[in-house]
Design a protein around this motif. Structure first.
Motif, mmCIF file in Angstrom:
data_model
loop_
_atom_site.group_PDB
_atom_site.id
_atom_site.type_symbol
_atom_site.label_atom_id
_atom_site.label_comp_id
_atom_site.label_asym_id
_atom_site.label_seq_id
_atom_site.Cartn_x
_atom_site.Cartn_y
_atom_site.Cartn_z
ATOM 1 N N THR A 9 0.852 -1.183 0.000
ATOM 2 C CA THR A 9 0.000 0.000 0.000
ATOM 3 C C THR A 9 0.891 1.236 0.000
ATOM 4 O OG1 THR A 9 -1.640 -1.211 1.254
ATOM 5 C CG2 THR A 9 -1.834 1.169 1.267
ATOM 6 N N LYS A 10 0.485 2.253 -0.682
ATOM 7 C CA LYS A 10 1.309 3.450 -0.820
ATOM 8 C C LYS A 10 1.085 4.403 0.356
ATOM 9 C CE LYS A 10 1.133 2.074 -5.348
ATOM 10 N NZ LYS A 10 0.980 0.629 -5.160
ATOM 11 N N LYS A 11 1.457 3.956 1.541
ATOM 12 C CA LYS A 11 1.380 4.795 2.730
ATOM 13 C C LYS A 11 2.323 4.243 3.786
ATOM 14 C CE LYS A 11 -2.075 2.659 5.663
ATOM 15 N NZ LYS A 11 -2.968 3.003 6.704
ATOM 16 N N VAL A 12 2.744 5.090 4.689
ATOM 17 C CA VAL A 12 3.528 4.645 5.832
ATOM 18 C C VAL A 12 2.527 4.232 6.896
ATOM 19 C CG1 VAL A 12 5.135 5.361 7.636
ATOM 20 C CG2 VAL A 12 5.458 6.154 5.285
ATOM 21 N N ASN A 13 2.620 2.993 7.343
ATOM 22 C CA ASN A 13 1.641 2.467 8.288
ATOM 23 C C ASN A 13 1.960 2.844 9.725
ATOM 24 O OD1 ASN A 13 -0.678 0.769 8.843
ATOM 25 N ND2 ASN A 13 0.783 -0.597 9.821
ATOM 26 N N ASN A 14 3.214 2.731 10.120
ATOM 27 C CA ASN A 14 3.566 2.947 11.512
ATOM 28 C C ASN A 14 5.020 3.390 11.630
ATOM 29 O OD1 ASN A 14 2.149 2.769 13.987
ATOM 30 N ND2 ASN A 14 3.475 1.108 14.633
ATOM 31 N N VAL A 15 5.289 4.235 12.595
ATOM 32 C CA VAL A 15 6.639 4.673 12.908
ATOM 33 C C VAL A 15 7.013 4.040 14.244
ATOM 34 C CG1 VAL A 15 8.060 6.676 13.511
ATOM 35 C CG2 VAL A 15 6.365 6.862 11.682
ATOM 36 N N PHE A 16 8.161 3.366 14.298
ATOM 37 C CA PHE A 16 8.650 2.788 15.541
ATOM 38 C C PHE A 16 9.710 3.705 16.127
ATOM 39 C CE2 PHE A 16 6.564 -0.874 13.989
ATOM 40 C CZ PHE A 16 6.325 -1.692 15.087
ATOM 41 N N ILE A 17 9.568 4.007 17.404
ATOM 42 C CA ILE A 17 10.561 4.797 18.120
ATOM 43 C C ILE A 17 11.122 3.902 19.213
ATOM 44 C CG2 ILE A 17 10.997 6.872 19.474
ATOM 45 C CD1 ILE A 17 8.462 8.083 18.138
ATOM 46 N N HIS A 18 12.407 3.656 19.169
ATOM 47 C CA HIS A 18 13.058 2.772 20.128
ATOM 48 C C HIS A 18 13.412 3.573 21.378
ATOM 49 C CE1 HIS A 18 13.067 -0.134 16.942
ATOM 50 N NE2 HIS A 18 13.511 0.831 16.152
ATOM 51 N N VAL A 19 13.019 3.045 22.539
ATOM 52 C CA VAL A 19 13.138 3.776 23.799
ATOM 53 C C VAL A 19 13.781 2.892 24.870
ATOM 54 C CG1 VAL A 19 11.128 5.200 23.228
ATOM 55 C CG2 VAL A 19 10.819 3.128 24.609
ATOM 56 N N ARG A 20 14.300 3.533 25.903
ATOM 57 C CA ARG A 20 14.871 2.814 27.042
ATOM 58 C C ARG A 20 13.810 2.502 28.088
ATOM 59 N NH1 ARG A 20 18.995 6.568 25.896
ATOM 60 N NH2 ARG A 20 20.915 5.534 25.282
ATOM 61 N N ASP A 21 12.981 3.487 28.407
ATOM 62 C CA ASP A 21 11.992 3.365 29.477
ATOM 63 C C ASP A 21 10.608 3.588 28.874
ATOM 64 O OD1 ASP A 21 10.156 4.151 31.601
ATOM 65 O OD2 ASP A 21 11.912 4.349 32.898
ATOM 66 N N LEU A 22 9.867 2.508 28.685
ATOM 67 C CA LEU A 22 8.589 2.579 27.979
ATOM 68 C C LEU A 22 7.581 3.477 28.685
ATOM 69 C CD1 LEU A 22 7.166 1.490 25.445
ATOM 70 C CD2 LEU A 22 6.278 -0.368 26.867
ATOM 71 N N ARG A 23 7.429 3.330 29.994
ATOM 72 C CA ARG A 23 6.456 4.135 30.722
ATOM 73 C C ARG A 23 6.803 5.618 30.641
ATOM 74 N NH1 ARG A 23 5.276 7.486 34.038
ATOM 75 N NH2 ARG A 23 7.390 7.641 34.791
ATOM 76 N N GLN A 24 8.059 5.934 30.887
ATOM 77 C CA GLN A 24 8.496 7.327 30.852
ATOM 78 C C GLN A 24 8.322 7.922 29.452
ATOM 79 O OE1 GLN A 24 12.670 7.957 31.753
ATOM 80 N NE2 GLN A 24 12.198 9.869 32.810
ATOM 81 N N SER A 25 8.680 7.163 28.423
ATOM 82 C CA SER A 25 8.539 7.653 27.048
ATOM 83 C C SER A 25 7.078 7.777 26.644
ATOM 84 C CB SER A 25 9.279 6.723 26.079
ATOM 85 O OG SER A 25 10.665 6.811 26.292
ATOM 86 N N ALA A 26 6.241 6.836 27.066
ATOM 87 C CA ALA A 26 4.811 6.914 26.760
ATOM 88 C C ALA A 26 4.207 8.172 27.371
ATOM 89 C CB ALA A 26 4.091 5.674 27.274
ATOM 90 N N GLU A 27 4.598 8.482 28.586
ATOM 91 C CA GLU A 27 4.095 9.700 29.233
ATOM 92 C C GLU A 27 4.622 10.945 28.516
ATOM 93 O OE1 GLU A 27 3.607 11.629 33.672
ATOM 94 O OE2 GLU A 27 5.132 10.083 33.371
ATOM 95 N N TRP A 28 5.912 10.937 28.152
ATOM 96 C CA TRP A 28 6.525 12.093 27.495
ATOM 97 C C TRP A 28 5.860 12.381 26.154
ATOM 98 C CZ3 TRP A 28 9.322 13.427 23.104
ATOM 99 C CH2 TRP A 28 10.074 14.590 23.168
ATOM 100 N N TYR A 29 5.701 11.348 25.313
ATOM 101 C CA TYR A 29 5.073 11.546 24.005
ATOM 102 C C TYR A 29 3.595 11.913 24.149
ATOM 103 C CZ TYR A 29 8.994 10.392 21.009
ATOM 104 O OH TYR A 29 10.189 10.423 20.338
ATOM 105 N N SER A 30 2.923 11.369 25.146
ATOM 106 C CA SER A 30 1.526 11.730 25.383
ATOM 107 C C SER A 30 1.416 13.211 25.724
ATOM 108 C CB SER A 30 0.935 10.878 26.515
ATOM 109 O OG SER A 30 0.858 9.529 26.133
ATOM 110 N N GLN A 31 2.293 13.687 26.603
ATOM 111 C CA GLN A 31 2.288 15.107 26.948
ATOM 112 C C GLN A 31 2.659 15.966 25.748
ATOM 113 O OE1 GLN A 31 4.822 15.583 30.387
ATOM 114 N NE2 GLN A 31 3.323 14.625 31.748
#
Length: 127
Positions: A9-31
């Motif tokens: 399909t001619k679209k980007v489906n998902n971007v993966f961002i590799h992180v050290r601390d999932l909870r901390q990164s999830a909160e940071w990106y959410s904010q």
């Protein structure tokens, strides 16, 4: 190689961002994106940000890959769009997010770069 037809399909489906601390990164990106943060939904090894776009964002801490060594990208991985580059810049400053490249303007296009918790570079742009 024939590029006329493809099963992709001619679209980007998902971007993966590799992180050290999932909870901390999830909160940071959410904010960063103004999303609600529900800590109970953060379950290693990945967290999908609840964004309303065709392209998703998945944070990945590689829990099941003990040999993985995070090497943050010093180059822009992707960009977030904004309607108002000056408001976005001020918001990043107000949140204490490291700005690694100030606003650059080219006619009606402008951008700046920030750094996430793991050192990945992300662009914010208006076009």
């Amino acid at each position: 190689m024939n590029f006329v037809t493809s099963p992709l399909t001619k679209k980007v489906n998902n971007v993966f961002i590799h992180v050290r601390d999932l909870r901390q990164s999830a909160e940071w990106y959410s904010q960063l994106l103004g999303l609600p943060f529900c800590e109970e939904k953060v379950v290693s090894p990945v967290y999908n940000l609840p964004i309303s776009s065709e392209t998703g964002i998945t944070l990945d801490d590689h829990t099941f890959d003990p040999g993985f060594q995070l090497q943050p990208s010093k180059h822009v991985l992707f960009n977030f769009y904004t309607n108002n580059i000056d408001d976005a810049y001020q918001s990043m400053q107000d949140k204490g997010i490291p700005i690694v490249r100030p606003i650059e303007r080219f006619d009606d296009f402008a951008y700046f770069n920030i750094q996430d918790l793991d050192g990945n570079i992300i662009m914010i742009c208006n076009g």
